[in-house]
Structures are given as C-alpha cells and as structure tokens.
Design a protein around this motif. Sequence first.
Motif, short mmCIF file in Angstrom:
data_model
loop_
_atom_site.label_atom_id
_atom_site.label_comp_id
_atom_site.label_asym_id
_atom_site.label_seq_id
_atom_site.Cartn_x
_atom_site.Cartn_y
_atom_site.Cartn_z
N THR B 467 0.81 -1.22 0.00
CA THR B 467 0.00 0.00 0.00
C THR B 467 0.84 1.27 0.00
N ALA B 468 2.06 1.21 0.48
CA ALA B 468 2.89 2.43 0.47
C ALA B 468 3.08 2.89 -0.96
N GLY B 469 3.32 1.94 -1.85
CA GLY B 469 3.47 2.29 -3.26
C GLY B 469 2.18 2.82 -3.84
N ALA B 470 1.07 2.27 -3.38
CA ALA B 470 -0.23 2.64 -3.96
C ALA B 470 -0.64 4.07 -3.61
N THR B 471 -0.20 4.56 -2.47
CA THR B 471 -0.59 5.94 -2.11
C THR B 471 0.50 6.93 -2.52
N GLY B 472 1.64 6.42 -2.95
CA GLY B 472 2.73 7.32 -3.27
C GLY B 472 3.59 7.59 -2.05
N GLY B 473 3.62 6.69 -1.08
CA GLY B 473 4.56 6.83 0.03
C GLY B 473 4.02 6.49 1.41
N ILE B 474 2.76 6.79 1.65
CA ILE B 474 2.19 6.53 2.98
C ILE B 474 1.64 5.10 3.02
N GLY B 534 0.45 10.69 15.14
CA GLY B 534 0.94 11.65 14.16
C GLY B 534 0.21 11.56 12.84
N PHE B 535 -0.20 10.39 12.47
CA PHE B 535 -0.96 10.25 11.24
C PHE B 535 -2.09 9.25 11.46
N GLY B 536 -3.17 9.46 10.75
CA GLY B 536 -4.28 8.52 10.76
C GLY B 536 -4.59 8.21 9.31
N TYR B 537 -5.12 7.05 9.07
CA TYR B 537 -5.20 6.57 7.69
C TYR B 537 -6.61 6.52 7.16
N GLY B 538 -7.58 6.77 8.05
CA GLY B 538 -8.94 6.95 7.59
C GLY B 538 -9.72 5.67 7.38
N THR B 539 -10.93 5.87 6.88
CA THR B 539 -11.87 4.77 6.75
C THR B 539 -12.37 4.64 5.32
#
Lengths: 176, 782
Positions: B467-474, B534-539
Amino acid sequence: MAERVRLTINGVAREDLVEPRTLLVHYIREVAGLTGTHVGCDTSQCGACTVLVDGDAVKSCTAFAVQADGATITTIEGLARDGELHPLQQAFWDEHGLQCGYCTPGFIMASVKLLADTPEPSDDEIRIGLEGNLCRCTGYVNILKAVRTASRRMTEAGGAPTGGAAAGSAAARTAG
Amino acid sequence: MAVTQLIGARIQRREDPRLVTGHGRFTDDRSPRGCCVLQVVRSPHPHARIRSIDTARAAAHPDVLRVLTAADFRSVLHGAMPVTPSFVAEKRQVPERFPIATEEVVYQGEPVAVVVARDRAAAVDAAEWVVVDYEPLPAVVDPIAALDPAGPRAHAGAPDNVCWDVTYTGGDVAGAFADAELVVHGRIVQQRLAPTPIEGRVVVAEHDPYDERMTIWLGSQNPHFIRLFVSQALQMAETQVRVVSRDVGGGFGSKISPYPEDYLVPAAAKLVGRPVKWVETRTEAMAGTTHGRGQVFEADVAVRRDGTLLGMRLTQTLDVGAYCGTFGAFQAVAVYMAPGAYRWRGVEGRTIGVLTNRVPTDPYRGAGRPEGTHLVERMVDLVARELGMDQAEVRRRNFVTAFPFTNPFGFVYDSGNYHGSLDLALAAVDYPSLRRRQAEGRAAGRYLGIGLSTYVEICGFGPSAPTAGATGGIALVEGAQVRVFPTGSVAVYVGTHAHGQGHDTTFAQIVADTLGVPMEQVELHHGDTDEGTGFGYGTYGSRSLSVGGMAVRGASLLVREKARRLAAHLLEAAEADVLVERGRFAVRGSPASSRSFQEVALAAYGANLPSGMEQGLEAVHYFDPANFVWPFGAHVCVVEVDPDTGQVTIERYVAVDDCGTVINPMIVEGQVQGGIAQGIAQALFEEVVYDPDSGQLRTGTLLDYLVPTMSELPVPECSRQVTPSPTNELGVKGVGEAGTIAASVAVINAICDALQPLGIRHVDMPASPDRLWQQLQEVRRP
Ligand code: FES
Ligand code: FES
C-alpha cells in the motif's frame, strides 16, 4: 425588506426579523440555532428537514420562514421531555435505526406525524408514510422496525406519545 | 484472547443519543464568529475555453467581500491536486489539476470563480453576476467513443484520451484457452453512480495569522490525508493545519479524496482574512462530487464442457472523468478480483482508463470489487446457461476450497468456506423447491428468477508493503493511542473515521474487553488531526476494524502489560503470576490479593514504581497487517418479472455473509442491510445520465437520480457464517462493503434467469421497467 415573524418553536415564543426569501429550514438552523434539522437536497426529495408545523409534518426547506408566522413548530430538539427520549427516539436507538444519523431527525419527525394519524400502522402504511424521506445508510430495514417498535410501545402505554409533540400541536391547530 | 464479555455482544450504539435528539455535530452545525459564505461559480459547459471573467458587478455588491478567480488563488495555493498510483502505477497521462479552472473548463460543475460575501443571499446573488465568456469546445461524453483517435480530446491539445492502458496476466492464460471446449463471451456495462450521502460536503476554514494556524472543518473519511494534501498546497507545515471532521452524514467513498473546495475555502479564508464557509447544494453534489463505477467490461471465459472454468480474458474500459481522481485508479482492482471465488489456470485483465468531459470517478462503496464480482458472477451464469448446467453446480465445481489460496494475480485469500455459505443460502431459500416452482410458473406464463452471487472481496488495506506504493509513500497501517488517567478512565484516539459505522461503540467494546474495564469508562476520539497519533489513515475499503480495531487492541494490550507489571510490583508477586481478570490484577492461587484497574492506574502516576518504569499509563500502537482480509458469502435473490411491463419484484433476498469474528452483530447486520440496499439500487434504479449530444448532466437532482425510498426496497434476510481470519489476532475481516459487492449481480442474475425462456441472455443496469420492456419487445419481434 425584512419582515417580522412571531412563532413558537419547541414551546418557546420567538419574534424575529427575516428576509422574505429566507427558507424556514435556514431560519430554524441559523436564526433559532436549532441545528438538529438538516438539509439534504434542494428539490424537496430527502425529508432531512422535516419538522412539525401546527402538527403537520412539513419539509422546512420547502416553506419560507414568513409563512410560519403564527405557527407552532416542533423540531427534533423538542421531542424529548425532562431528559426522557420520545418513544420514537428510543426505538430508533434500540433498533439501530440510524447509522450516520443525518436523515434521522427527519425520519423521526415524519414518524411522529405518521403515528399521530395512524397509531398502529401496517408495514405498508409505514412505507407509504415515510417514502418522502431518504436514508442512504440503513436500507430502511431497521427504520421500519423502529417505527413498529415505537408504535407497539406507544399503544401499550396508552396511545399518546409521551413527548407531547403531537398533542401539543393538535392543541395549537384547534387554537389556530 | 481476553475474557470476552463485550466482543460479540449486541451493544447499543453510544453515538445515538446525540443523533436522535438533534445534537449531532455535523460540519454545517457550527460557524466561527464572523464567518462569511462562499459561493462557487461553476462551468455550465462540459468543455470550453475561458475567454474572460468579468467580476466587476459582483465585486461591487455591498455585501460581497471578494470575488476570486484562479489568478488570485495561485498566490496562496501551490502545485497540482494529488493523484495516487492506487492499482495502476504506470499512467500514460495525468492532466494537471488546479482546484479552480484557469483557461479551460473540462467538466460541467468545475469551479471558475468564487464569491465571498457576508451572507448566503448576497453570495448567491453576486455569483449570478459574475460574467464568464466561454468558447465551447467539442466534448468527450462517452468512454468508448473517447478511444476513437479521430474524436475530440477531453483536454485541448492532448495526444489522446488514454490515462492508462495496462494488462495484467496471471497464470497460464494461453494454455487455458488452448484447452477450452467452449469460450463464452460477455459484455457488461457498469453505469456511473452518484454516491449520494444525504449530507453533502461542507467546508469551513478559519485562518489565524498571528499563530499561523489554519483550522479546516469538513466532512471527511480521512482527515489526516486532507491535512497532508492541503497543508502542502498552502505551503504550511502539517503542524499548522488542523482538520476536524466530526459527525459526517455518510461517505460511501465520496469523502476520501480532496476536492477543489477543500483548497479554495481555506485559501479564501486566508485571502479575505475572515472565516469562510461553503455548503454544497444537492445540485452541486450531483455534478461535482465524484461518481463511481462508469466502466464497460468485455470478457471471454474458456471452459470445459463439464463446467470447469479454465481461463478468462477481460478488458475494463473505465471512465476516469476529466481528471484522474486521487484514488480513481483504485477501481482497476476489478481486474485483480475478476477471478472471484474460483480456481483458474489463468486470467488476463486489461484496464484502460479513459478521460472524458465528466466529473472524475473515484471509489464508491466497493470500488472495483462490485464490478469484478458482477463480472465473474455474470460470466459464471452465462457459462451455466450455455452448458445447460445449474448455476449452483458450476460454482460448486470451481470453488476454491483450500486456504490460504493464491489467486492468479498473486493475492492470497486468507480463509474461507465458500461451499458452506452457498449451502446455507440455498437451504434458506429451499433451492430445489424454488426451481420446481420456477418450472411450474413458466408453464403458466410467470417468470420467476433465482440469482446467485458467491462473492469474495479484498479489504482491510494495509498491509504496508503493497500500500505504500499505492498511495505514493504513505503505508496504509493504522495508529491508535490509549491513555489511562489517574482515576482509571480511558481515552482512546484512533486514526480511522466513523461516519455511520459505529466505531466509537465497536472499538470501545474491544478496549473494555482487553483492559477488563466497563465500557462506560472508555472514551473514543477520532476525526481531529490535533489529537492522537501523528498520522491517521482513515476509513474506506472496509479497513477500520481489521486495521484500526487491531491498532486499538494492540495499544490496549501494551497498556495492560504495563499495568500488569506494575500490579505485580504492588502485589509483591512475580510478573508471571499476575492474572488479569475482569478489571482486576490478581495473584495466581491467592485471589484475595489483587488490585483493581483504578488502583493500578493511580499507582502509575505515583512514586512506587518498579525500577526502570516511567510514570504514566499510555501507549501508542501502529498496526501493520500481514495480509489483506478476504470476506465472502453467498447471496440469493428471487425475483418475478412481469413480461408485459418489465416490472421486477424482489420476492426474497437472502444473504449469508462471512466476515470472520463479529464484534457487534447489530452493527454488522446494519452494514449488510445498507450495503445490499445500495447494490439493489444500482441493479434496478440508479444511473448518472449525461446527454449523449450536449454532454450535459441530465440527472442533476434527486428528482432524476433515483435513490430508492423505503417503498422500493425489500427486507433482506441476513445470516452469518463465521470463518475467522488468520490475518489478525481477533480473527476479524470487514463488512462495510460486502452487501454492495454482492447484491447488484444477485439481482441481475435473477432477472436474467427469469427471462431466459424468453430468449434474453443479458440485462444491463439499471434494469428499469423501461429497459426491460424494450428488450422484451426486441426478442418478441418476429
Ligand atoms: S432538504 Fe428538505 S426535502 Fe431535502
Ligand atoms: S442514517 Fe445515514 S442517511 Fe440515514
């Protein structure tokens, strides 16, 4: 030119100056500060804005505030009495009749009117009574259940809803 | 696992008291002091060049503060709106998108100017007075026609309209087709849909120039991503931007990606020096909020005469819209999920993303999985029909039975029992007697149809590596923070976002069980980027429980472990001898000596700690799942079609879903019911229609776009099978999208089954009386 409206919302008398083109729903939300009444469309389809005006379920996006001059209005905030939920509010909670909750005030207000007219509705009567309201989350299954449950409880408790909204507005209708 | 009292219990939602009394906290329910109203001037054309914009009259309105166009916004907004790789890393062209049009408008509803006024009336009036001189350009209004090299371009000067064109091959496709005894072809249209949460989008922004802070209130499924994207555009640090998303009136995927207004409203607040609010109207939503689906599939399936599925070749032509949606390419997952619940020697899928002059498409409930499921489940039915076999039999012959199972594209289905759920569903409808009734009815001119949908879905995004690749890093993991106060009350912060799913209840059940405290002692927080990790990834993608819930579980376990160590110290016992039982820490064998959770919590803030232990009782945990999770199930729809009117009546709808361990059965059932409703809505009612000549949106209101009411939907009979996921400790999967993924094709298969004796092979959606009546006329024509 602003016009004067005098009306009663949830038992409180108000007098305000409003522009003639101000919609009743905007008056309720922004002037009276009762934000439980929602807006979901601009063509009178969704029913999120439903309130009781003199006992009738009205889509408040479809009326001007000035048209409500002299009226008695009940919104979702006016249903619970002394910290006790109206049987419909309780039933929506018990039966998981809501998910995001955005359509819920409109559904509950429309159901108050439905049960005032038809205390023991059939499923089809509930469907027809509430087809002016849209819910995108629940598939309506538990809304149907909630209205059935409220109807049963209210009938068992002796008819009139404890919240007194329907009774109060019936009195207002006679007076008007 | 912990002593479970609450996990699996039907607990009423704690969100509801505020929502049933009108005390929800939706974005439009608050306005900062001095808040102005922003109105957007939008393009009436699907495609045009902007010759000039005259703002003078609007700006002269006494209650107007500013009229702003792209030139003004370019001073505060930088860079293009984001486009993630999602499932297609290799894109050929991605038109650059600025939140407001500069020289060319490419879809009806695209912002061209904004008016900021003291009140709504002034803003609406003045917006009418902005004069935009357009030179209309030819528009691309159909994704198939868009591929015609001689046709118009969605963006003037572009080489073609292809956003991507990629083929994925899994397994031995050539061999499968070489061995085929029959090849079955299908063409399936997935109409465009409008997600239509009943609450539209609302954005409120307030800029504080002294502390250099921007606060943005909006309804978002993932506030942290909005903070990330918008802070970058504003060239502010993430710490300077706070995004708050409290109660949200539904999302269904349409509140994931950032929208133009998410940038324009904060930018306007900065430029005007006052708080600014924008409230979307439904008409604006129909035109400007992302749509979903909008795909055409062509597929060939190679089979043996005994019903064995061998291979599939498919092409997905996907209407990307005028710009590539931030997560628009997610919908290409339809290709990866086309193998469905079956064994294949090989599957080859080509996905073509096509630019048109329409609002972008982006995830809508299920996002690619309903399309993949619809495709494979339709194809299996067509195979059954051409071979004269029973639909259930073809499925049984080809089901995956051993898990973990690697599908042709390398995805690993974690657990399943596809025969089990199909058997349960068929037993519920008494399949043999239904078939008998169908045969008898046909003899009497009545058309009963039985439709099956045996779906499997991918959800629970993570894991981090893909998934990191799919979002462009996150990487899509999830973070949770659990804080215990000296009195023992527990605050939990989680990076997912609930907008109807009831996480504040479900997650509290997990925490309460893990810590052994009453649920009332646990408070959940989400939706404010100033709080928690620090970060949340959502639903989205049915990920909240299997990733977010596991983060909550993990953080709770860390807290419990520290509390246990501390309790051992207080009880002067060996750590290994301290048990946690219903909120008490007791020494094995001597239950009399114990400490309550409250006592330990207080002690954590005192002086008597074991050596090396710091004060406090709180923990952060990021959960990175080892795999996706793979819910599945079997739905059966029974319809009767009136051959004279084309009217479809759903007689029964039976759903057996398996989403692994269930935390709160009431909420799971609600998700399934709502999901099925949206699948049926696609099958029978809803369609975004653009005029084929002018490109104008014809379904611009809820008068024309048919969201079903209570009168149009059946009451589905829902039941469950439980096959725990081995991917996480609790055994949970996901359920937010399952109903939608399964339902559209169950209905369409039922209709096709009903109409088979009349010579109708396939029916596209929505299967309205009008469409069916026309098809019936065609087959009857001599
Ligand atoms: S807002 Fe009144 S009917 Fe939709
Ligand atoms: S509960 Fe979300 S729209 Fe009805």
